[in-house]
Design a protein around this motif. Structure first.
Motif, PDB file in Angstrom:
ATOM      1  N   LYS A 191      16.729  64.953  -9.010  1.00 45.28           N
ATOM      2  CA  LYS A 191      16.620  63.223  -8.957  1.00 45.28           C
ATOM      3  C   LYS A 191      15.095  63.044  -9.356  1.00 45.28           C
ATOM      4  O   LYS A 191      14.318  63.489  -8.525  1.00 45.28           O
ATOM      5  N   VAL A 192      15.047  62.181 -10.066  1.00 54.76           N
ATOM      6  CA  VAL A 192      13.503  61.891 -10.707  1.00 54.76           C
ATOM      7  C   VAL A 192      12.927  60.461  -9.704  1.00 54.76           C
ATOM      8  O   VAL A 192      13.977  59.333  -9.686  1.00 54.76           O
ATOM      9  N   VAL A 193      12.263  60.502  -8.843  1.00 54.34           N
ATOM     10  CA  VAL A 193      11.797  59.447  -7.933  1.00 54.34           C
ATOM     11  C   VAL A 193      10.038  59.319  -8.276  1.00 54.34           C
ATOM     12  O   VAL A 193       9.422  60.102  -9.025  1.00 54.34           O
ATOM     13  N   SER A 194       9.543  57.972  -7.532  1.00 54.40           N
ATOM     14  CA  SER A 194       8.272  57.776  -7.730  1.00 54.40           C
ATOM     15  C   SER A 194       7.459  58.611  -6.825  1.00 54.40           C
ATOM     16  O   SER A 194       7.911  58.822  -5.677  1.00 54.40           O
ATOM     17  N   ALA A 195       6.282  59.169  -7.162  1.00 55.31           N
ATOM     18  CA  ALA A 195       5.359  59.892  -6.643  1.00 55.31           C
ATOM     19  C   ALA A 195       4.510  59.161  -5.695  1.00 55.31           C
ATOM     20  O   ALA A 195       3.540  59.718  -5.083  1.00 55.31           O
ATOM     21  N   ILE A 196       4.513  57.809  -5.683  1.00 52.49           N
ATOM     22  CA  ILE A 196       3.493  57.127  -5.004  1.00 52.49           C
ATOM     23  C   ILE A 196       3.373  57.464  -3.429  1.00 52.49           C
ATOM     24  O   ILE A 196       2.162  57.570  -2.912  1.00 52.49           O
ATOM     25  N   PRO A 197       4.474  57.754  -2.797  1.00 53.10           N
ATOM     26  CA  PRO A 197       4.218  58.228  -1.596  1.00 53.10           C
ATOM     27  C   PRO A 197       3.322  59.225  -1.130  1.00 53.10           C
ATOM     28  O   PRO A 197       2.520  59.304  -0.450  1.00 53.10           O
ATOM     29  N   VAL A 198       3.237  60.417  -2.204  1.00 50.93           N
ATOM     30  CA  VAL A 198       2.517  61.337  -2.216  1.00 50.93           C
ATOM     31  C   VAL A 198       1.077  61.149  -2.475  1.00 50.93           C
ATOM     32  O   VAL A 198       0.118  61.263  -2.137  1.00 50.93           O
ATOM     33  N   VAL A 199       1.244  60.679  -4.023  1.00 50.72           N
ATOM     34  CA  VAL A 199      -0.375  60.315  -4.518  1.00 50.72           C
ATOM     35  C   VAL A 199      -1.263  59.237  -3.836  1.00 50.72           C
ATOM     36  O   VAL A 199      -2.352  59.552  -3.204  1.00 50.72           O
ATOM     37  N   SER A 200      -0.486  58.213  -3.339  1.00 50.81           N
ATOM     38  CA  SER A 200      -1.043  57.185  -2.615  1.00 50.81           C
ATOM     39  C   SER A 200      -1.653  57.774  -1.242  1.00 50.81           C
ATOM     40  O   SER A 200      -2.524  57.461  -0.643  1.00 50.81           O
ATOM     41  N   GLY A 201      -0.592  58.539  -0.814  1.00 49.52           N
ATOM     42  CA  GLY A 201      -0.707  58.905   0.651  1.00 49.52           C
ATOM     43  C   GLY A 201      -1.882  60.000   0.860  1.00 49.52           C
ATOM     44  O   GLY A 201      -2.569  59.914   1.722  1.00 49.52           O
ATOM     45  N   CYS A 202      -2.390  60.636  -0.472  1.00 54.05           N
ATOM     46  CA  CYS A 202      -3.532  61.305  -0.408  1.00 54.05           C
ATOM     47  C   CYS A 202      -4.700  60.422  -0.838  1.00 54.05           C
ATOM     48  O   CYS A 202      -5.859  60.605   0.026  1.00 54.05           O
ATOM     49  N   ARG A 203      -4.663  59.495  -1.611  1.00 56.91           N
ATOM     50  CA  ARG A 203      -5.754  58.912  -2.295  1.00 56.91           C
ATOM     51  C   ARG A 203      -6.126  57.751  -1.505  1.00 56.91           C
ATOM     52  O   ARG A 203      -7.342  57.539  -1.509  1.00 56.91           O
ATOM     53  N   SER A 204      -5.207  57.049  -0.867  1.00 59.90           N
ATOM     54  CA  SER A 204      -5.808  55.804  -0.062  1.00 59.90           C
ATOM     55  C   SER A 204      -6.526  56.283   1.096  1.00 59.90           C
ATOM     56  O   SER A 204      -7.341  55.332   1.636  1.00 59.90           O
ATOM     57  N   VAL A 205      -6.642  57.358   1.513  1.00 60.33           N
ATOM     58  CA  VAL A 205      -7.609  57.625   2.542  1.00 60.33           C
ATOM     59  C   VAL A 205      -8.705  58.435   2.314  1.00 60.33           C
ATOM     60  O   VAL A 205      -8.521  59.617   1.623  1.00 60.33           O
ATOM     61  N   LYS A 206      -9.862  57.944   2.435  1.00 63.53           N
ATOM     62  CA  LYS A 206     -11.104  58.709   1.727  1.00 63.53           C
ATOM     63  C   LYS A 206     -11.695  59.712   2.719  1.00 63.53           C
ATOM     64  O   LYS A 206     -11.871  59.539   3.998  1.00 63.53           O
ATOM     65  N   THR A 207     -12.188  60.538   2.358  1.00 63.37           N
ATOM     66  CA  THR A 207     -12.970  61.734   3.095  1.00 63.37           C
ATOM     67  C   THR A 207     -14.251  61.425   3.039  1.00 63.37           C
ATOM     68  O   THR A 207     -14.723  60.212   2.339  1.00 63.37           O
ATOM     69  N   PRO A 208     -15.036  61.895   3.958  1.00 61.36           N
ATOM     70  CA  PRO A 208     -16.576  61.701   3.970  1.00 61.36           C
ATOM     71  C   PRO A 208     -17.404  61.789   2.810  1.00 61.36           C
ATOM     72  O   PRO A 208     -17.975  60.832   2.318  1.00 61.36           O
TER      73      PRO A 208
END
Length: 435
Positions: A191-208
């Motif tokens: 089943k092909v779905v959007s990866a936004i929950p994963v990619v945004s989940g990583c990229r939206s919170v920035k590290t120091p």
């Protein structure tokens, strides 16, 4: 404010050939490292120094942490793997910069096991040169296809060998439709779905480390804007002002630009095709930013060369209060839409409502490696803020046929609330104060 794949092409397309009729104060050719300036730089711009040495690149260790975070989110979302093609997310996870074309190049990260790459056979050596920046680079398998092969069948084969035979495959949002469709057809059991929950989940919170690069980008933009402001004068075209900023960024050692809209055109949030001349006492609106190690700034300033009218000053003060209200409303757990509502309520209470009557766009967008990325500060977005998220804060009031005012600074959500990277602009007459 409009998302594009390249900051340097972001608003410059608005400038028609008519806008280039006047001779520029600083030639674009002067920015090239192999060309001498055609005219002396203004002192404020000549005084700028390269700051690229202050930037600390993202390390392999940090990318390894990104892989771990992505895999944790894949398991939460029940995804067996995610698929990414050329673009910002590929750079984020692997450090590989790769353009999009009609030929499939795909990076796939399974929830368990080593990643793999599918690419044309003639690109294999070029890919291997870049594996040093990829976590698990030594274990990354490269599947190659010839021009008359089916690359999508090769993706299906690689997924089977990685143990991803059923379940869900996440497709990153920038993957071209033709690629996503053909991959889905080649993998009917997935089943092909959007990866936004994963990619945004990583990229939206920035590290120091990411925040440090963003703070530097914003600091550079502020210094460039201030130098260009100090070099501007009535009679200059908006194109000439933008070229001053180009030259200033070149002095700082980074790529960046700014659009410049004057008078009635400042009431158009993304400007006009029309050539414009800076005149005393008219509103000037500048916007955009720069890149530092792949991370971006986005800043707007509104000001007047001369004496602003009472109406101009009143509108500035309203926008200033709205900008402060937006960041003051932010803290972890608050919904994104509440930040927009805080700014919009100030504008509406001052008589420039309702809704989008004069404040015609959302109050802000996520920012990081893309100038516009998740989440978005807009009515209806119930996603909650989290510490480490970064945004623009850019309320505006636009009065068609007269002028517009927008103030924009970038900021980060901290455990205690919102914190701007740069100070608010003090006034129309003194837009940079002691910055």
């Amino acid at each position: 404010m409009t998302q594009t794949t390249s900051l340097l092409n972001r608003r410059r397309f608005l400038l028609s050939s008519a806008a280039l009729a006047a001779a520029p104060a600083v030639s674009l050719e002067a920015q090239r490292h192999d060309a001498a300036p055609t005219a002396p730089l203004p002192p404020a711009i000549a005084a700028l120094k390269s700051r690229i040495g202050e930037a600390v690149p993202i390390t392999l260790a940090e990318r390894e942490q990104r892989f771990e975070r992505a895999r944790a989110l894949m398991k939460r979302e029940a995804m067996g793997a995610i698929c990414i093609t050329g673009g910002t997310s590929l750079v984020y996870f692997t450090g590989i910069r790769w353009g999009q074309s009609e030929r499939l190049f795909a990076f796939l990260l399974p929830a368990t096991g080593a990643p793999f790459i599918v690419c044309p056979v003639f690109e294999e050596d070029r890919v291997r040169e870049r594996l040093d920046s990829v976590p698990d680079g030594a274990a990354t398998k490269i599947y190659t296809w010839n021009e008359d092969d089916d690359p999508y069948a090769l993706v299906a084969k690689a997924l089977r060998e990685a143990g991803v035979t059923t379940g869900t495959l996440g497709i990153e949002e920038r993957v071209q439709f033709v690629f996503a469709e053909r991959i889905a057809q080649a993998c009917p059991a997935l089943k092909v779905v959007s990866a936004i929950p994963v990619v945004s989940g990583c990229r939206s919170v920035k590290t120091p480390a990411e925040l440090a690069l963003m703070r530097l980008a914003n600091s550079i933009t502020l210094s460039v804007y201030k130098a260009a402001y100090g070099s501007a004068h009535p009679g200059m075209t908006n194109r000439q002002f933008s070229e001053l900023i180009d030259a200033a960024y070149a002095r700082c050692g980074v790529q960046g630009e700014a659009s410049c809209q004057v008078g009635v055109y400042s009431a158009l949030p993304h400007g006009s095709l029309q050539p414009q001349v800076i005149r005393e006492n008219e509103m000037i609106l500048i916007d955009d930013g720069c890149f530092v190690e792949g991370y971006q700034s986005d800043m707007s300033r509104s000001f007047v060369l001369g004496k602003p009218t009472d109406k101009q000053k009143r509108v500035f003060e309203i926008v200033h209060k709205a900008q402060a209200a937006a960041v003051a409303a932010a803290r972890p757990g608050v919904e994104c839409q509440a930040v927009d509502a805080a700014a919009r309520s100030v504008v509406t209470a001052a008589g420039f409502g309702p809704d989008y009557a004069h404040f015609t766009h959302r109050v802000g967008h996520g920012i990081g490696m893309d100038m516009h990325e998740w989440p978005y500060l807009v009515r209806g977005n119930t996603q909650q803020l989290a510490a480490g998220m970064t945004f623009s804060d850019e309320p505006g009031i636009y009065i068609k046929g007269e002028f517009g005012v927008r103030l924009e600074d970038d900021w980060v959500v901290t455990p205690d609330g919102g914190q701007m990277f740069t100070p608010q602009s003090p006034s129309l007459e003194d837009p940079f104060g002691n910055a």
